[in-house]
Scaffold this motif. Structure first.
Motif, PDB file in Angstrom:
ATOM      1  N   ASP A   1      -8.525  -5.812   1.724  1.00 22.30           N
ATOM      2  CA  ASP A   1      -9.440  -4.681   1.902  1.00 22.30           C
ATOM      3  C   ASP A   1      -9.846  -4.186   0.519  1.00 22.30           C
ATOM      4  O   ASP A   1      -9.051  -3.588  -0.189  1.00 22.30           O
ATOM      5  CB  ASP A   1      -8.738  -3.575   2.695  1.00 22.30           C
ATOM      6  CG  ASP A   1      -9.631  -2.369   2.953  1.00 22.30           C
ATOM      7  OD1 ASP A   1     -10.755  -2.311   2.420  1.00 22.30           O
ATOM      8  OD2 ASP A   1      -9.197  -1.476   3.700  1.00 22.30           O
TER       9      ASP A   1
ATOM     10  N   SER B   1      -3.489  -1.580  -3.883  1.00 16.59           N
ATOM     11  CA  SER B   1      -2.127  -2.056  -3.680  1.00 16.59           C
ATOM     12  C   SER B   1      -1.290  -1.720  -4.895  1.00 16.59           C
ATOM     13  O   SER B   1      -1.811  -1.516  -5.983  1.00 16.59           O
ATOM     14  CB  SER B   1      -2.129  -3.562  -3.442  1.00 16.59           C
ATOM     15  OG  SER B   1      -2.772  -3.863  -2.232  1.00 16.59           O
TER      16      SER B   1
ATOM     17  N   LYS C   1      -6.333  -3.999  -6.985  1.00 15.10           N
ATOM     18  CA  LYS C   1      -7.226  -4.057  -5.828  1.00 15.10           C
ATOM     19  C   LYS C   1      -6.620  -4.971  -4.775  1.00 15.10           C
ATOM     20  O   LYS C   1      -6.058  -6.014  -5.088  1.00 15.10           O
ATOM     21  CB  LYS C   1      -8.613  -4.584  -6.224  1.00 15.10           C
ATOM     22  CG  LYS C   1      -9.410  -3.632  -7.085  1.00 15.10           C
ATOM     23  CD  LYS C   1      -9.956  -2.513  -6.230  1.00 15.10           C
ATOM     24  CE  LYS C   1     -10.813  -1.583  -7.081  1.00 15.10           C
ATOM     25  NZ  LYS C   1     -11.060  -0.336  -6.446  1.00 15.10           N
ATOM     26  N   SER C   2      -6.782  -4.580  -3.537  1.00 17.48           N
ATOM     27  CA  SER C   2      -6.296  -5.387  -2.430  1.00 17.48           C
ATOM     28  C   SER C   2      -7.207  -6.586  -2.212  1.00 17.48           C
ATOM     29  O   SER C   2      -8.426  -6.455  -2.269  1.00 17.48           O
ATOM     30  CB  SER C   2      -6.238  -4.544  -1.155  1.00 17.48           C
ATOM     31  OG  SER C   2      -5.969  -5.342  -0.043  1.00 17.48           O
ATOM     32  N   ASN C   3      -6.614  -7.745  -1.980  1.00 18.53           N
ATOM     33  CA  ASN C   3      -7.406  -8.939  -1.690  1.00 18.53           C
ATOM     34  C   ASN C   3      -7.980  -8.891  -0.276  1.00 18.53           C
ATOM     35  O   ASN C   3      -9.009  -9.482   0.004  1.00 18.53           O
ATOM     36  CB  ASN C   3      -6.537 -10.198  -1.831  1.00 18.53           C
ATOM     37  CG  ASN C   3      -6.127 -10.424  -3.259  1.00 18.53           C
ATOM     38  OD1 ASN C   3      -6.813 -10.016  -4.196  1.00 18.53           O
ATOM     39  ND2 ASN C   3      -4.987 -11.072  -3.447  1.00 18.53           N
TER      40      ASN C   3
ATOM     41  N   THR D   1       0.822  -1.212   0.000  1.00 20.56           N
ATOM     42  CA  THR D   1       0.000   0.000   0.000  1.00 20.56           C
ATOM     43  C   THR D   1       0.858   1.265   0.000  1.00 20.56           C
ATOM     44  O   THR D   1       2.048   1.224   0.328  1.00 20.56           O
ATOM     45  CB  THR D   1      -0.901   0.039   1.250  1.00 20.56           C
ATOM     46  OG1 THR D   1      -0.058   0.130   2.406  1.00 20.56           O
ATOM     47  CG2 THR D   1      -1.803  -1.182   1.331  1.00 20.56           C
TER      48      THR D   1
END
Length: 159
Positions: free
Chosen positions: A100, A105, A96-98, A64
């Motif tokens: 949140d 990311s 995209k974050s897995n 992040t």
């Protein structure tokens, strides 16, 4: 060149501590200017180079903005814009974050890895350091700087 000559100091420093502070600031600026010029060869800034190194250190895992910001060598208030520029250059991808779904990311691209590989040797100042300071003195310098920062870090924690 001695610091007195570099800044054309005609009056003697009042203390060795004052001289050390001036010397640290001057030397930091001198090294940064060299590194900025070298990073420019690949159309990136020194801060962008730092971000790419952080991302490479986590590769192949995405990270992040906040993690990057916490690991930067210099304080960067607007990390998002810096990342935007790297994305536009194709050196970083957003995903995209897995964990949140609201979070984004970042992952270094193959092009980003290539830029780092091409710049790495130049950015280590291997053409300057070994000519001007022995490895033993470099080790001692690292110890002194670590000690100095340790004192400052404990002082800032108490304030």
């Amino acid at each position: 060149m001695k610091i007195d000559e570099a800044i054309q100091q005609t009056k003697k420093f009042s203390t060795e501590w004052q001289k050390a502070v001036i010397n640290l600031v001057y030397t930091s600026s001198w090294v940064s200017a060299i590194l900025e010029k070298r990073a420019e060869h690949k159309q990136i800034t020194l801060s962008q180079f730092n971000v790419l190194r952080i991302l490479r250190g986590q590769y192949p895992n995405p990270i992040t903005n906040n993690l990057i910001k916490s690991r930067m060598l210099t304080n960067m208030p607007d990390i998002s814009r810096l990342i935007d520029r790297l994305v536009l250059k194709g050196l970083v991808d957003r995903c995209k974050s897995n964990i949140d779904k609201r979070a984004v990311s970042l992952l270094i691209t193959e092009a980003g890895l290539q830029v780092l590989q091409e710049l790495e040797e130049e950015m280590l100042l291997n053409d300057i350091l070994p000519k001007n300071i022995s490895e033993a003195n470099c080790k001692r310098l690292n110890e002194l700087l670590d000690t100095f920062r340790g004192c400052l870090e404990s002082e800032s924690e108490n304030n």
